[in-house]
Write a protein that holds these residues in place. Structure first.
Motif, PDB file in Angstrom:
ATOM      1  N   THR A  23       0.860  -1.174   0.000  1.00  0.00           N
ATOM      2  CA  THR A  23       0.000   0.000   0.000  1.00  0.00           C
ATOM      3  C   THR A  23       0.900   1.229   0.000  1.00  0.00           C
ATOM      4  OG1 THR A  23      -0.126  -0.087   2.402  1.00  0.00           O
ATOM      5  CG2 THR A  23      -1.873  -1.200   1.182  1.00  0.00           C
ATOM      6  N   ARG A  24       0.306   2.388   0.191  1.00  0.00           N
ATOM      7  CA  ARG A  24       1.079   3.624   0.151  1.00  0.00           C
ATOM      8  C   ARG A  24       2.098   3.646   1.293  1.00  0.00           C
ATOM      9  NH1 ARG A  24      -0.339   6.413   4.378  1.00  0.00           N
ATOM     10  NH2 ARG A  24      -2.448   6.288   5.190  1.00  0.00           N
ATOM     11  N   PRO A  25       3.148   4.429   1.143  1.00  0.00           N
ATOM     12  CA  PRO A  25       4.120   4.562   2.232  1.00  0.00           C
ATOM     13  C   PRO A  25       3.450   5.169   3.475  1.00  0.00           C
ATOM     14  CG  PRO A  25       5.013   5.446   0.186  1.00  0.00           C
ATOM     15  CD  PRO A  25       3.554   5.144  -0.060  1.00  0.00           C
ATOM     16  N   ALA A  26       3.906   4.743   4.633  1.00  0.00           N
ATOM     17  CA  ALA A  26       3.382   5.293   5.882  1.00  0.00           C
ATOM     18  C   ALA A  26       3.764   6.765   5.990  1.00  0.00           C
ATOM     19  CB  ALA A  26       3.943   4.521   7.065  1.00  0.00           C
ATOM     20  N   THR A  27       2.871   7.547   6.559  1.00  0.00           N
ATOM     21  CA  THR A  27       3.161   8.960   6.765  1.00  0.00           C
ATOM     22  C   THR A  27       4.030   9.133   8.013  1.00  0.00           C
ATOM     23  OG1 THR A  27       1.244   9.350   8.189  1.00  0.00           O
ATOM     24  CG2 THR A  27       0.915   9.610   5.789  1.00  0.00           C
ATOM     25  N   LYS A  28       4.578  10.322   8.163  1.00  0.00           N
ATOM     26  CA  LYS A  28       5.392  10.627   9.337  1.00  0.00           C
ATOM     27  C   LYS A  28       4.549  10.473  10.611  1.00  0.00           C
ATOM     28  CE  LYS A  28       8.405  14.168  11.278  1.00  0.00           C
ATOM     29  NZ  LYS A  28       9.031  15.478  11.065  1.00  0.00           N
ATOM     30  N   ASP A  29       3.311  10.948  10.578  1.00  0.00           N
ATOM     31  CA  ASP A  29       2.427  10.824  11.746  1.00  0.00           C
ATOM     32  C   ASP A  29       2.141   9.362  12.088  1.00  0.00           C
ATOM     33  OD1 ASP A  29       2.254  13.527  12.283  1.00  0.00           O
ATOM     34  OD2 ASP A  29       0.348  13.795  11.225  1.00  0.00           O
ATOM     35  N   GLU A  30       1.934   8.544  11.069  1.00  0.00           N
ATOM     36  CA  GLU A  30       1.683   7.115  11.317  1.00  0.00           C
ATOM     37  C   GLU A  30       2.896   6.461  11.964  1.00  0.00           C
ATOM     38  OE1 GLU A  30      -1.543   6.210   7.752  1.00  0.00           O
ATOM     39  OE2 GLU A  30       0.608   6.098   7.297  1.00  0.00           O
ATOM     40  N   LEU A  31       4.079   6.812  11.497  1.00  0.00           N
ATOM     41  CA  LEU A  31       5.298   6.264  12.106  1.00  0.00           C
ATOM     42  C   LEU A  31       5.477   6.767  13.531  1.00  0.00           C
ATOM     43  CD1 LEU A  31       7.854   6.381   9.159  1.00  0.00           C
ATOM     44  CD2 LEU A  31       6.828   4.362  10.210  1.00  0.00           C
ATOM     45  N   LEU A  32       5.231   8.057  13.762  1.00  0.00           N
ATOM     46  CA  LEU A  32       5.357   8.596  15.121  1.00  0.00           C
ATOM     47  C   LEU A  32       4.377   7.910  16.072  1.00  0.00           C
ATOM     48  CD1 LEU A  32       5.891  12.406  14.433  1.00  0.00           C
ATOM     49  CD2 LEU A  32       7.567  10.751  15.266  1.00  0.00           C
ATOM     50  N   VAL A  47       0.624  -6.454  16.261  1.00  0.00           N
ATOM     51  CA  VAL A  47       1.597  -7.304  16.951  1.00  0.00           C
ATOM     52  C   VAL A  47       1.867  -6.757  18.349  1.00  0.00           C
ATOM     53  CG1 VAL A  47       4.018  -8.052  16.961  1.00  0.00           C
ATOM     54  CG2 VAL A  47       2.686  -8.164  14.841  1.00  0.00           C
ATOM     55  N   ILE A  48       2.100  -5.452  18.440  1.00  0.00           N
ATOM     56  CA  ILE A  48       2.368  -4.818  19.734  1.00  0.00           C
ATOM     57  C   ILE A  48       1.184  -5.033  20.676  1.00  0.00           C
ATOM     58  CG2 ILE A  48       2.755  -2.626  20.928  1.00  0.00           C
ATOM     59  CD1 ILE A  48       4.105  -1.667  18.253  1.00  0.00           C
ATOM     60  N   LYS A  49      -0.016  -4.791  20.164  1.00  0.00           N
ATOM     61  CA  LYS A  49      -1.228  -4.938  20.981  1.00  0.00           C
ATOM     62  C   LYS A  49      -1.367  -6.373  21.483  1.00  0.00           C
ATOM     63  CE  LYS A  49      -6.201  -4.073  20.765  1.00  0.00           C
ATOM     64  NZ  LYS A  49      -7.285  -3.557  19.925  1.00  0.00           N
ATOM     65  N   TYR A  50      -1.129  -7.340  20.613  1.00  0.00           N
ATOM     66  CA  TYR A  50      -1.237  -8.751  20.998  1.00  0.00           C
ATOM     67  C   TYR A  50      -0.210  -9.100  22.071  1.00  0.00           C
ATOM     68  CZ  TYR A  50      -1.235 -13.794  20.904  1.00  0.00           C
ATOM     69  OH  TYR A  50      -1.296 -15.115  21.282  1.00  0.00           O
ATOM     70  N   GLU A  60       1.780  -2.109   6.732  1.00  0.00           N
ATOM     71  CA  GLU A  60       2.791  -2.693   7.612  1.00  0.00           C
ATOM     72  C   GLU A  60       2.759  -2.038   8.992  1.00  0.00           C
ATOM     73  OE1 GLU A  60       5.994  -3.981   4.158  1.00  0.00           O
ATOM     74  OE2 GLU A  60       6.027  -1.931   4.954  1.00  0.00           O
ATOM     75  N   VAL A  61       2.534  -0.743   9.034  1.00  0.00           N
ATOM     76  CA  VAL A  61       2.421  -0.037  10.315  1.00  0.00           C
ATOM     77  C   VAL A  61       1.209  -0.566  11.085  1.00  0.00           C
ATOM     78  CG1 VAL A  61       1.910   2.202  11.393  1.00  0.00           C
ATOM     79  CG2 VAL A  61       3.661   2.035   9.619  1.00  0.00           C
ATOM     80  N   ARG A  62       0.085  -0.738  10.407  1.00  0.00           N
ATOM     81  CA  ARG A  62      -1.110  -1.280  11.077  1.00  0.00           C
ATOM     82  C   ARG A  62      -0.853  -2.688  11.596  1.00  0.00           C
ATOM     83  NH1 ARG A  62      -5.619   0.284   6.751  1.00  0.00           N
ATOM     84  NH2 ARG A  62      -4.425  -1.358   5.783  1.00  0.00           N
ATOM     85  N   SER A  63      -0.175  -3.497  10.796  1.00  0.00           N
ATOM     86  CA  SER A  63       0.154  -4.862  11.225  1.00  0.00           C
ATOM     87  C   SER A  63       1.055  -4.842  12.460  1.00  0.00           C
ATOM     88  CB  SER A  63       0.848  -5.636  10.101  1.00  0.00           C
ATOM     89  OG  SER A  63      -0.028  -5.821   9.019  1.00  0.00           O
ATOM     90  N   PHE A  64       2.037  -3.948  12.461  1.00  0.00           N
ATOM     91  CA  PHE A  64       2.954  -3.845  13.589  1.00  0.00           C
ATOM     92  C   PHE A  64       2.197  -3.402  14.844  1.00  0.00           C
ATOM     93  CE2 PHE A  64       7.553  -4.094  14.126  1.00  0.00           C
ATOM     94  CZ  PHE A  64       7.705  -3.641  15.432  1.00  0.00           C
ATOM     95  N   HIS A  65       1.249  -2.466  14.701  1.00  0.00           N
ATOM     96  CA  HIS A  65       0.406  -2.076  15.835  1.00  0.00           C
ATOM     97  C   HIS A  65      -0.316  -3.303  16.397  1.00  0.00           C
ATOM     98  CE1 HIS A  65       0.494   2.296  16.288  1.00  0.00           C
ATOM     99  NE2 HIS A  65       0.427   2.439  14.981  1.00  0.00           N
TER     100      HIS A  65
END
Length: 88
Positions: free
Chosen positions: A18-27, A76-79, A69-74
């Motif tokens: 998908t599109r690259p993650a934004t700076k806010d999404e990474l932060l 993983v962290i939550k789990y 990928e950012v959503r997926s990583f979130h």
């Protein structure tokens, strides 16, 4: 195009990027990860914390993550935060 002659793609492995993650999404990801690591006790060494956080942020930024990928990583962290594991 393969990197290092081992068949590994030079860029992305996913054809469904998908599109690259934004700076806010990474932060937001960094804040979420750091909070979870603080709560788990992983970042308990106050003297080492700044360097560890810097290293984590640096390698995650180099990953050039997509928003998926950012959503997926979130996820993983939550789990991991919800399910305490005892494999030390």
């Amino acid at each position: 195009m393969a990197a290092a002659g081992d068949g590994t793609p030079a860029e992305r492995m996913s054809e469904h990027a998908t599109r690259p993650a934004t700076k806010d999404e990474l932060l937001n990801l960094f804040v979420h990860l750091e909070r979870a690591l603080d709560q788990s006790g992983f970042l308990r060494n106050k003297a080492m914390r700044p360097a560890m956080v810097h290293n984590l942020r640096a390698f995650l930024q180099r990953a050039a993550m997509t928003e998926q990928e950012v959503r997926s990583f979130h996820g993983v962290i939550k789990y991991l935060a919800k399910h305490k594991h005892s494999e030390e």
